[in-house]
Design an enzyme around this catalytic site. Structure first.
Site, mmCIF file in Angstrom:
data_model
loop_
_atom_site.group_PDB
_atom_site.id
_atom_site.type_symbol
_atom_site.label_atom_id
_atom_site.label_comp_id
_atom_site.label_asym_id
_atom_site.label_seq_id
_atom_site.Cartn_x
_atom_site.Cartn_y
_atom_site.Cartn_z
ATOM 1 N N GLU A 163 19.222 -12.433 -30.032
ATOM 2 C CA GLU A 163 18.440 -11.336 -30.227
ATOM 3 C C GLU A 163 17.875 -10.444 -29.182
ATOM 4 O OE1 GLU A 163 16.084 -12.074 -33.757
ATOM 5 O OE2 GLU A 163 17.595 -13.375 -34.659
ATOM 6 N N HIS A 181 16.233 -18.888 -48.321
ATOM 7 C CA HIS A 181 15.687 -20.383 -47.796
ATOM 8 C C HIS A 181 15.270 -19.940 -46.180
ATOM 9 C CE1 HIS A 181 18.398 -22.632 -50.883
ATOM 10 N NE2 HIS A 181 17.210 -22.313 -51.269
ATOM 11 N N HIS A 196 20.736 -15.956 -41.384
ATOM 12 C CA HIS A 196 20.049 -15.332 -40.359
ATOM 13 C C HIS A 196 19.762 -16.366 -39.126
ATOM 14 C CE1 HIS A 196 18.927 -11.151 -41.520
ATOM 15 N NE2 HIS A 196 19.899 -11.477 -42.340
ATOM 16 N N GLU A 197 19.591 -15.948 -37.858
ATOM 17 C CA GLU A 197 19.604 -16.764 -36.659
ATOM 18 C C GLU A 197 20.619 -17.930 -36.835
ATOM 19 O OE1 GLU A 197 16.687 -14.545 -37.792
ATOM 20 O OE2 GLU A 197 16.300 -16.635 -38.824
ATOM 21 N N GLU A 213 23.547 -12.566 -39.470
ATOM 22 C CA GLU A 213 22.673 -11.792 -38.473
ATOM 23 C C GLU A 213 23.438 -12.141 -37.018
ATOM 24 O OE1 GLU A 213 18.010 -10.776 -37.857
ATOM 25 O OE2 GLU A 213 18.478 -12.747 -37.644
ATOM 26 N N GLU A 249 15.297 -5.205 -37.997
ATOM 27 C CA GLU A 249 14.239 -5.457 -38.135
ATOM 28 C C GLU A 249 13.235 -5.578 -36.887
ATOM 29 O OE1 GLU A 249 14.566 -9.889 -39.136
ATOM 30 O OE2 GLU A 249 15.082 -10.140 -36.643
HETATM 31 C C1 NOJ Z 1 14.032 -13.690 -39.758
HETATM 32 C C2 NOJ Z 1 15.102 -12.991 -40.494
HETATM 33 O O1 NOJ Z 1 16.273 -12.061 -39.743
HETATM 34 C C3 NOJ Z 1 14.182 -12.203 -41.388
HETATM 35 O O2 NOJ Z 1 15.325 -10.926 -42.037
HETATM 36 C C4 NOJ Z 1 13.479 -12.489 -42.362
HETATM 37 O O3 NOJ Z 1 12.827 -11.696 -42.940
HETATM 38 C C5 NOJ Z 1 12.412 -13.429 -41.411
HETATM 39 N N1 NOJ Z 1 13.244 -14.359 -40.662
HETATM 40 C C6 NOJ Z 1 11.786 -14.534 -42.441
HETATM 41 O O4 NOJ Z 1 12.779 -15.443 -43.250
HETATM 42 CA CA CA Z 2 16.208 -12.466 -37.200
#
Ligand code: NOJ
Ligand code: CA
Length: 680
Positions: A175, A378, A457-458, A476, A482
């Site tokens: 990121e 999750h 994500h991550e 992601e 975000e």
């Molecule tokens: C990082 C994620 O990319 C985001 O979309 C999410 O809201 C937060 N973590 C919390 O889970």
């Molecule tokens: Ca993220």
């Protein structure tokens, strides 16, 4: 040199070349040549030419093990086998329905010339859009233990290339804003890395089918010489394995221009076919969520007065989704464990226990009546042991209430994935280490057993595994929308037009487009979205993902309901996709045809530079007239001063037309083309 000129050059050259050497393989169109050889010390190496241009100079190959003798010297070529293939296969969902896999393959088997009698092979596939090669080590007793401590695959690049890249093995995973620079500024970079050579030829270096192995970074060892630096496990070993094994494919996409990279299917073609059988339960679609409200500080994930994930609020979101035809509502912060420092408290998340003000059965029953599914969430904060201990129960719960899609999260700094071993000892791992690569595969399999799809994500970088596991529906893996919220410096203006040519080459991204309140913290705040409203619409076409979020708070769509109509209309599953024009980091124009339909959609975005772009509409069907609904920047539009100046207009257009797009600074255009019924 244009493509035709290159072709004739190579055809002439190929005859003598093939006769002289047994270890070359050409692409079906004859433009790309991969050459493999060994030197006097038996060190294997390769090079790549594109027409008359050497795009990868002599680059070494090999594997090194903790205890076995290395496979990077003292080998000779024992056999060369060749094969060609020209087939098509179908994607259950995707950016195109049918993918052509046309390549020439060379399987070169090496034999060691000292030490025990061992063999290994390098399998090379050369397509018109690039190359993949991998190591294949057979099950021979002579190997003994083969834990890998280094893979020494090199990419020796022309020193005057320009690169678009993000740092490797750094605190914020993938990121980071992309950097455009000469090669000299790169130490360690994540892949995909995009390169423009002085000739204008474009390359993308990446990998395909990363399974039970470590992800690699490009590590510049000497000027222009990059090596695969495999992410180590916490015990220092890069890959714990046994013979027989194969490595992921090392990939080099090759194109005469920037858009050619976007039209490539190389990564998918190098992955194994669908391993899940019937995947009709994997559902592309659009969703909204209780999500952005937390990112702009209006709500909290944790409990209390501002708790976002309440039964009541979820029902209101379901109403909005049903009214506008969205398929799902993502709800974050529904489960216990978010109170306090959730970033560092991964061990206390429950994946089955709701906060008292969230009733999972009430909301899923309510959604069922309205045809809207709950999208599960999750967040693990990177504590994979806590997650694995609860995973089966967690997916059972979601399956029992009809959830078909779960967004997972691994918020933890690079190197901060937590794993507790059988003795209770904590280990810290990287997101792209073999340990975590295995974890992601485990999650997919557990989810698939319950007909659940995963949006990570991550994540670890995408290497095309959606072909093998079509329930890996999105992820992601880059700076998404975000970062335009209330907690970070916004994505720079060239970010989206760089993502299109870098991160997006690896696969779908859950970028979460569609923010309509661009100055959500007030006009003077630095926290905002740096784009026009039309740019937000165009992202639905430019960034491919089978699931797309309308990311803003539902109430913000009412202020521009004519523009919102595009988000309501745009599909997320495609018959065909074509990148039409663009340059890395400057602009991009995509056209995509709705899957199972005749409508086409076009999306164009630019960076901080306003541009007029002429686009031939030759992708439309001949003899057919279309009503085009055009969502474009107004004459005064500017991402900073006037992001809401836009025009929605109708025009009749056909394949013969040349369309002029006028994009404002930070702007975009989105178009829906619908065929006009012919008079009887
Ligand atoms: C990082 C994620 O990319 C985001 O979309 C999410 O809201 C937060 N973590 C919390 O889970
Ligand atoms: Ca993220």
């Amino acid at each position: 040199m244009n493509r035709l000129a290159r072709a004739s050059f190579v055809l002439l050259g190929a005859v003598s070349c093939l006769a002289a050497s047994a270890d070359d393989v050409l692409s079906p169109d004859g433009l790309i040549r991969f050459s493999l050889s060994t030197d006097a010390e038996g060190r294997p190496s390769y090079s790549v030419a594109y027409g008359d241009e050497v795009v990868i100079r002599k680059s070494m190959l090999g594997l090194r093990f903790e205890s076995a003798l290395p496979l990077d010297r003292s080998v000779e070529i024992a056999a060369v086998k060749r094969r060609s293939q020209d087939t098509t296969w179908t994607q259950p969902w995707g950016e195109r329905r049918t993918v052509r896999d046309r390549h020439n393959e060379m399987l070169v088997t090496f034999r060691s010339t000292d030490g025990p009698d061992r063999e290994f092979s390098i399998r090379v596939r050369v397509f018109d859009d690039g190359i993949g090669f991998r190591y294949e080590v057979p099950g021979q007793d002579a190997y003994g233990a083969v834990d890998i401590v280094d893979e020494v695959t090199e990419f020796h690049l022309p020193i005057d290339a320009t690169a678009w890249w993000i740092p490797g093995r750094a605190w914020n995973r993938y990121e980071f804003p992309y950097k455009e620079s000469g090669l000299d500024e790169i130490a360690l970079a994540n892949t995909p890395v995009t390169l423009r050579l002085a000739s204008g030829t474009h390359l993308s270096l990446h990998e395909a089918a990363l399974v039970d192995y470590a992800g690699y970074m490009l590590d510049q060892r000497r000027d222009g010489i990059f090596q695969t630096n495999l992410t180590p496990r916490s015990d220092g070993i890069r890959v714990k394995t046994k013979t027989p094994f194969v490595t992921p494919w090392r990939t080099i996409q090759v194109s005469p221009d920037a858009v050619g990279l976007l039209n490539s299917s190389l990564i998918l073609n190098l992955n194994e076919p669908n391993a899940l059988g019937d995947v009709s339960w994997v559902e592309p679609g659009k969703y909204i969520g209780i999500w952005w409200a937390m990112h702009v500080n209006e709500k909290t994930w944790g409990s209390g007065d501002k708790h976002g994930a309440t039964t009541e609020s979820t029902k209101r979101h379901i109403d909005f989704a049903a009214e506008h035809g969205f398929d799902g509502v993502l709800v974050e912060g529904w489960n216990t464990g978010w109170d306090g420092d959730w970033f560092n408290n991964g061990a206390i998340f429950s994946f089955t226990e709701s906060y008292p003000d969230f009733d999972i059965r009430a909301v899923t029953d309510y959604g069922r009546d309205k045809g809207v599914r709950l999208i599960g969430h999750h967040e693990t904060s990177g504590h994979i042991s806590n997650y694995e201990a609860q995973m089966e129960d967690a997916f059972d719960l979601y399956e029992s209430v009809g959830v078909r899609q779960v967004k997972t999260g691994y918020v933890a700094d690079g190197g901060g994935i937590q794993r507790v071993d059988e003795n209770g000892v904590m280990h810290y791992e990287w997101h792209d280490s073999q340990v975590v690569v295995r974890h992601f595969e485990h999650v997919l399999k557990e989810a698939a057993e319950r007909r659940i799809s995963i949006n990570t994500h991550e994540p670890v970088k995408d290497t095309g595994l959606r072909r093998t596991y079509p329930n890996w529906i999105s992820r992601e893996g880059a700076r998404g929308q975000e970062y335009n919220a209330a907690w970070a410096k916004p994505n720079p203006l060239e970010h989206n037009v760089t993502l299109a040519y870098t991160r997006m080459l690896s696969g779908p991204m859950d970028f979460t487009p569609g923010i309509f309140d661009l100055v959500h913290q007030g006009p003077d705040s630095e926290f905002r979205v740096q784009s026009t409203l039309m740019h937000q619409l165009a992202l639905y076409v430019v960034f491919y993902s089978p699931i797309q979020m309308a990311a803003d708070l539902p109430e913000n769509y009412a202020t521009h309901s004519d523009a919102f109509q595009f988000i309501v209309d745009v599909p997320t599953d495609w018959e065909e996709s074509v990148a039409l024009a663009g340059e890395v980091g400057d602009f991009v124009v995509f056209a995509r045809q709705e899957r199972g339909g005749d409508d086409w959609y076009l999306g164009a975005i630019t960076d901080e530079v306003a541009r007029d772009i002429e686009v031939p509409l030759s992708f439309l069907v001949a003899g057919q007239r279309y009503e085009a609904t055009i969502y474009r920047d107004g004459d005064d539009a500017h991402w900073k001063d006037d992001p809401y100046d836009y025009v929605v207009e109708q025009r009749v257009l056909s394949r013969k037309d040349m369309l002029e797009l006028k994009l404002a600074a930070g702007g975009g255009t989105a178009i829906r083309f619908s065929p006009i019924a012919k008079a009887e």
